[in-house]
Design an enzyme around this catalytic site. Structure first.
Site, PDB file in Angstrom:
ATOM      1  N   HIS A 119       5.654  -9.795  34.629  1.00 56.71           N
ATOM      2  CA  HIS A 119       4.263 -10.179  34.569  1.00 56.71           C
ATOM      3  C   HIS A 119       4.002 -11.258  34.252  1.00 56.71           C
ATOM      4  O   HIS A 119       4.854 -12.256  33.962  1.00 56.71           O
ATOM      5  CB  HIS A 119       3.691  -9.182  33.448  1.00 56.71           C
ATOM      6  CG  HIS A 119       3.745  -7.764  33.590  1.00 56.71           C
ATOM      7  ND1 HIS A 119       3.101  -7.283  34.316  1.00 56.71           N
ATOM      8  CD2 HIS A 119       4.480  -6.921  33.116  1.00 56.71           C
ATOM      9  CE1 HIS A 119       3.091  -5.902  34.426  1.00 56.71           C
ATOM     10  NE2 HIS A 119       4.163  -5.594  33.471  1.00 56.71           N
ATOM     11  N   ALA A 178      27.449  -3.487  22.852  1.00 56.10           N
ATOM     12  CA  ALA A 178      26.555  -2.689  22.661  1.00 56.10           C
ATOM     13  C   ALA A 178      25.224  -3.224  22.029  1.00 56.10           C
ATOM     14  O   ALA A 178      25.494  -3.868  20.931  1.00 56.10           O
ATOM     15  CB  ALA A 178      26.878  -1.442  21.897  1.00 56.10           C
ATOM     16  N   LYS A 198      25.729 -13.819  21.638  1.00 54.35           N
ATOM     17  CA  LYS A 198      26.517 -15.119  21.509  1.00 54.35           C
ATOM     18  C   LYS A 198      28.177 -14.796  21.488  1.00 54.35           C
ATOM     19  O   LYS A 198      28.438 -13.838  21.381  1.00 54.35           O
ATOM     20  CB  LYS A 198      26.530 -15.826  19.965  1.00 54.35           C
ATOM     21  CG  LYS A 198      25.064 -16.333  19.767  1.00 54.35           C
ATOM     22  CD  LYS A 198      24.834 -16.848  18.370  1.00 54.35           C
ATOM     23  CE  LYS A 198      23.445 -17.378  18.141  1.00 54.35           C
ATOM     24  NZ  LYS A 198      23.249 -17.858  16.670  1.00 54.35           N
TER      25      LYS A 198
END
Length: 209
Positions: A119, A178, A198
């Site tokens: 958007h 994860a 990181k």
């Protein structure tokens, strides 16, 4: 009486299973119609949203297995997936510019990979574009929507619930932990984790390991 009830339940169950099987086959055929398939396998839960209505916008390599969703926008987008790739359930790969995924890449379930902001940033542009889409359908012009290509090199493993955002380049052999949100490039053979992700450690083995 009981026998008739059991027979009716058995017939209804068989009919229900047959309908589900037919629906699964139709869905897989629909997925294949939306891509150039060089030997990949779609599963019943997979989806393809090729809004550009151009098969060449989504190209899949051999022995790739797709349980998730692949999509390109009307205004642009290109998805190229290599060989021996796995795309898990509920994973969405959405392109407004270019997403290139190498060979032997494992993408777990509930992963989101998007090379587009989807958007407009300016609130007035966004409101106007939303109303226009409701009236005329998905736009054929990108306008002020921001896009930037994503590259995921060979032998990368992306764990569940991770998000890969536009402009990111993930080097070969890396692992995304994860729940990570990847906003910057990932060096080859690195483990990254966190929000934003990181580098946690190098995956390069030392000579004396």
């Amino acid at each position: 009486m009981l026998k008739n009830i059991i027979l009716n339940i058995f017939r209804a169950t068989r009919f229900h299973l047959l309908i589900n099987k037919v629906n699964d086959i139709e869905n897989i055929q629909s997925c294949n119609r939306g891509v150039i398939n060089n030997g990949a396998t779609f599963y019943s839960e997979a989806k393809v949203n090729n809004l550009a209505n151009n098969q060449s916008k989504i190209v899949l390599g051999s022995n790739t297995h797709v349980r998730g969703e692949l999509g390109v926008f009307n205004y642009g987008g290109q998805i190229n997936i290599g060989e021996n790739v796995y795309v898990g359930e509920q994973t969405k790969i959405m392109s407004g510019e270019s997403i290139v995924i190498g060979n032997n890449v494992l993408i777990s379930h509930n992963v989101n990979i998007a090379d587009s902001s989807a958007h407009e940033i300016d609130y007035l542009d966004r409101a106007h574009a939303h109303l226009k889409m409701l009236k005329y359908g998905h736009p054929k012009e990108k306008g002020s929507v921001q896009t930037s290509p994503i590259v995921i090199e060979d032998n990368v493993w992306i764990n569940f619930n991770s998000i890969i955002l536009k402009g990111v380049h993930i080097g070969r052999g890396s692992i995304v932990a994860a729940g990570s949100v990847v906003t910057k490039d990932v060096p080859a053979f690195s483990l990254v984790a966190g929000v934003p992700a990181k580098v946690i450690k190098s995956l390069i083995k030392k000579a004396d390991d």
